[in-house]
Write a protein that holds these residues in place. Structure first.
Motif, short mmCIF file in Angstrom:
data_model
loop_
_atom_site.label_atom_id
_atom_site.label_comp_id
_atom_site.label_asym_id
_atom_site.label_seq_id
_atom_site.Cartn_x
_atom_site.Cartn_y
_atom_site.Cartn_z
N THR A 156 0.82 -1.20 0.00
CA THR A 156 0.00 0.00 0.00
C THR A 156 0.86 1.25 0.00
O THR A 156 0.55 2.22 -0.69
CB THR A 156 -0.92 0.00 1.23
N ILE A 157 1.93 1.22 0.74
CA ILE A 157 2.80 2.39 0.82
C ILE A 157 3.59 2.56 -0.47
O ILE A 157 3.94 3.67 -0.86
CB ILE A 157 3.73 2.26 2.04
N ALA A 158 3.84 1.48 -1.18
CA ALA A 158 4.66 1.54 -2.39
C ALA A 158 4.03 2.37 -3.50
O ALA A 158 4.73 2.90 -4.36
CB ALA A 158 4.94 0.14 -2.91
N MET A 186 2.30 5.17 -3.07
CA MET A 186 2.06 6.55 -2.64
C MET A 186 2.95 7.57 -3.33
O MET A 186 2.48 8.65 -3.65
CB MET A 186 2.19 6.67 -1.12
N PRO A 187 4.25 7.30 -3.54
CA PRO A 187 5.07 8.33 -4.19
C PRO A 187 4.62 8.58 -5.63
O PRO A 187 4.10 7.68 -6.29
CB PRO A 187 6.48 7.73 -4.17
N SER A 196 4.40 13.40 -0.49
CA SER A 196 4.20 11.97 -0.32
C SER A 196 5.32 11.36 0.52
O SER A 196 5.08 10.46 1.32
CB SER A 196 4.10 11.27 -1.67
N CYS A 197 6.55 11.86 0.37
CA CYS A 197 7.65 11.35 1.19
C CYS A 197 7.42 11.67 2.67
O CYS A 197 7.67 10.83 3.54
CB CYS A 197 8.97 11.94 0.74
N VAL A 206 4.70 9.30 3.97
CA VAL A 206 5.21 7.93 4.16
C VAL A 206 6.11 7.87 5.40
O VAL A 206 6.02 6.92 6.19
CB VAL A 206 5.97 7.46 2.90
N PHE A 264 3.91 8.04 8.48
CA PHE A 264 3.21 6.77 8.66
C PHE A 264 4.16 5.70 9.19
O PHE A 264 3.81 4.92 10.08
CB PHE A 264 2.59 6.33 7.33
N ALA A 265 5.38 5.65 8.67
CA ALA A 265 6.37 4.67 9.14
C ALA A 265 6.72 4.93 10.61
O ALA A 265 6.86 3.98 11.39
CB ALA A 265 7.62 4.73 8.27
#
Length: 125
Positions: free
Chosen positions: A2-4, A6-7, A40-41, A44, A47-48
């Motif tokens: 899912t995170i992949a 996002m960028p 987006s970075c 992410v 979120f991490a």
């Protein structure tokens, strides 16, 4: 998974660079390109950080398990769409399977959540 997604992709970055050059020249490109990538970075990384900080909570584990199963179901749905496109020349069958789509989505979500929880249990995390 899912995170992949996002960028921004290469098209978004190239478009931001092109618009920046058109609007304000090279300086506009220098500002527009990071302006496209940084939000987006930052999301992410935030979120991490939250996931790492609260990884022991069962609610977070449940949310991540649901995200994994949902991503698996979406990948399976895309694969089935490509299969139908290959076999029938359309992404949809000639018969209306709306109710079957709802039921199969639910079944796929349960199956992928079972496998996601089984894989995380087997790996020791």
């Amino acid at each position: 998974m899912t995170i992949a997604v996002m960028p921004p992709g290469p098209i978004a970055i190239n478009s931001a660079t092109f618009v920046g050059i058109r609007v304000a020249g090279p300086r506009g490109a220098v500002v527009a390109t990071p302006g496209c990538v940084l939000p987006s970075c930052i999301i992410v990384m935030a979120f991490a950080h939250v996931c790492y900080h609260f990884k022991g909570l069962s609610a977070i584990q449940g949310i991540l398990s649901g995200l994994r199963s949902g991503a698996g179901a979406m990948i399976a749905a895309a694969g089935l769409g490509l299969l139908f496109l290959t076999l029938y020349g359309s992404r949809e069958l000639p018969i209306d399977f709306s109710a079957l789509n709802v039921v199969s989505s639910g079944i796929l979500t349960v199956v992928f959540s079972f496998f996601a929880s089984g894989v995380s249990t087997l790996s020791g995390s």
